[in-house]
Motif scaffolding. Sequence first.
Motif, PDB file in Angstrom:
ATOM      1  N   HIS A  94      57.076 -17.284 -17.925  1.00 43.91           N
ATOM      2  CA  HIS A  94      56.618 -18.619 -18.309  1.00 43.91           C
ATOM      3  C   HIS A  94      55.490 -18.589 -19.342  1.00 43.91           C
ATOM      4  CE1 HIS A  94      59.083 -20.013 -15.006  1.00 43.91           C
ATOM      5  NE2 HIS A  94      58.409 -19.228 -14.176  1.00 43.91           N
ATOM      6  N   ASP A  95      55.077 -17.409 -19.740  1.00 48.14           N
ATOM      7  CA  ASP A  95      53.966 -17.307 -20.687  1.00 48.14           C
ATOM      8  C   ASP A  95      54.332 -17.941 -22.024  1.00 48.14           C
ATOM      9  OD1 ASP A  95      52.791 -15.892 -18.668  1.00 48.14           O
ATOM     10  OD2 ASP A  95      52.464 -14.058 -19.826  1.00 48.14           O
ATOM     11  N   GLY A  96      53.419 -18.748 -22.539  1.00 52.25           N
ATOM     12  CA  GLY A  96      53.612 -19.396 -23.827  1.00 52.25           C
ATOM     13  C   GLY A  96      54.639 -20.512 -23.809  1.00 52.25           C
ATOM     14  N   ARG A  97      55.111 -20.899 -22.636  1.00 57.18           N
ATOM     15  CA  ARG A  97      56.141 -21.918 -22.526  1.00 57.18           C
ATOM     16  C   ARG A  97      55.524 -23.286 -22.231  1.00 57.18           C
ATOM     17  NH1 ARG A  97      61.191 -19.971 -20.864  1.00 57.18           N
ATOM     18  NH2 ARG A  97      61.876 -22.145 -21.184  1.00 57.18           N
ATOM     19  N   GLY A  98      56.245 -24.325 -22.645  1.00 53.09           N
ATOM     20  CA  GLY A  98      55.901 -25.693 -22.284  1.00 53.09           C
ATOM     21  C   GLY A  98      57.122 -26.346 -21.661  1.00 53.09           C
ATOM     22  N   TYR A  99      56.940 -26.984 -20.512  1.00 50.73           N
ATOM     23  CA  TYR A  99      58.050 -27.614 -19.803  1.00 50.73           C
ATOM     24  C   TYR A  99      57.807 -29.119 -19.698  1.00 50.73           C
ATOM     25  CZ  TYR A  99      59.132 -22.844 -18.245  1.00 50.73           C
ATOM     26  OH  TYR A  99      59.425 -21.506 -18.196  1.00 50.73           O
TER      27      TYR A  99
ATOM     28  N   ARG B 290      45.659 -22.366 -26.506  1.00 51.34           N
ATOM     29  CA  ARG B 290      46.440 -21.424 -27.314  1.00 51.34           C
ATOM     30  C   ARG B 290      45.551 -20.431 -28.054  1.00 51.34           C
ATOM     31  NH1 ARG B 290      49.445 -26.153 -28.685  1.00 51.34           N
ATOM     32  NH2 ARG B 290      51.525 -26.157 -27.720  1.00 51.34           N
TER      33      ARG B 290
ATOM     34  N   SER C 235      64.601 -34.041 -19.369  1.00 50.85           N
ATOM     35  CA  SER C 235      64.582 -32.586 -19.364  1.00 50.85           C
ATOM     36  C   SER C 235      65.241 -32.058 -18.091  1.00 50.85           C
ATOM     37  CB  SER C 235      63.122 -32.102 -19.431  1.00 50.85           C
ATOM     38  OG  SER C 235      63.016 -30.739 -19.086  1.00 50.85           O
TER      39      SER C 235
ATOM     40  N   ALA D 110      64.002 -29.333 -16.740  1.00 49.77           N
ATOM     41  CA  ALA D 110      63.000 -28.375 -16.262  1.00 49.77           C
ATOM     42  C   ALA D 110      62.809 -28.441 -14.754  1.00 49.77           C
ATOM     43  CB  ALA D 110      61.668 -28.610 -16.974  1.00 49.77           C
TER      44      ALA D 110
ATOM     45  N   THR E  68      50.715 -21.581 -19.651  1.00 45.34           N
ATOM     46  CA  THR E  68      51.925 -22.373 -19.526  1.00 45.34           C
ATOM     47  C   THR E  68      51.511 -23.839 -19.474  1.00 45.34           C
ATOM     48  OG1 THR E  68      52.938 -20.628 -18.175  1.00 45.34           O
ATOM     49  CG2 THR E  68      54.016 -22.792 -18.164  1.00 45.34           C
TER      50      THR E  68
ATOM     51  N   VAL F  31      56.214 -22.093 -10.925  1.00 46.21           N
ATOM     52  CA  VAL F  31      55.636 -21.351 -12.048  1.00 46.21           C
ATOM     53  C   VAL F  31      54.485 -20.473 -11.571  1.00 46.21           C
ATOM     54  CG1 VAL F  31      54.309 -21.619 -14.193  1.00 46.21           C
ATOM     55  CG2 VAL F  31      56.345 -23.033 -13.793  1.00 46.21           C
TER      56      VAL F  31
END
Length: 293
Positions: free
Chosen positions: A188-193, A128, A261, A263, A135, A180
């Motif tokens: 999908h940038d900055g995402r968490g699945y 980060r 989830s 996802a 991602t 992805v």
Amino acid sequence: MNGPLTAVTGASGAVGGRVAERLARTGVPVRLLGRDPARLPELPGADRAPAAPYGDAEAMRRALDGAHTLFLVSAHESPDRVREHITAVDAAVAVGVERIVYVSFQGAAPDATFTFARDHWRTEAHIRTADVRHTFLRDNWYLAGLPAMTGADGVLRGPAGDGRVAAVAHEDIADAAAAVLLDGSTAHDGRGYDLTGPEAFTLAEAAEELSRVTGRSIRYVPETVEEAYASRAGYGAEEWEVAGWVTSYEAIAAGELAAVSDAVPTLTGHPAKSFAEFLAENPDSYRHLLPGA
């Protein structure tokens, strides 16, 4: 071959190898990375990098030079794993990699019960802060691990209590990761699945399913934490490794792996595999449990 180059680490392993195969099948440029290049698969249109241990910054920079995206499978568990991850991430940023898709773990947090999940949180935290799109794919337990952790005596044991686990198939992880990686947008940038199976079940229920497919009595024996450490003392593993094994069960007992989830179906367009479906498709996973094995 068309599109930017994607570097896939752990390409000889269960996750990286599946992802590399899916990417190569679409015709995108792929570079395969691994600790032992001789074990890397032969895939059409893919090139194989020289040995690139995560902790070797110079080797990683050479291996990643020219790559647009890095698919970073977590390193083998070790006391130095976070440092190795940080070295790999910094090497990627240094040579201009623009995007990192990192395979993390569900519930990654600084105070996670599962000690290895803390490593994943620290790696996520470093990514980060890096100047790179990112991602996080946070896997639950692997479905394949359930029969693998069941002894030849037909006993699955650990301090998981009556907790539930939403374990996921390697195939679903690879499908989600490929979706992805192949999406060139910033969606999908900055995402968490969280990548999970379609349901959360107890280890007792897993044992029942294993009993059904093997035709023998498979039992789950809930241990206390003390019993868990004692029963694993004879493996000759180091203290940090045994702690990882035991706390993975404790995380189930604490409810940290029970969340299901959507996802996998959202990313892939197909349902996630259940434990029963996984076993039906992978009879070799429980062959050691069959009568007479």
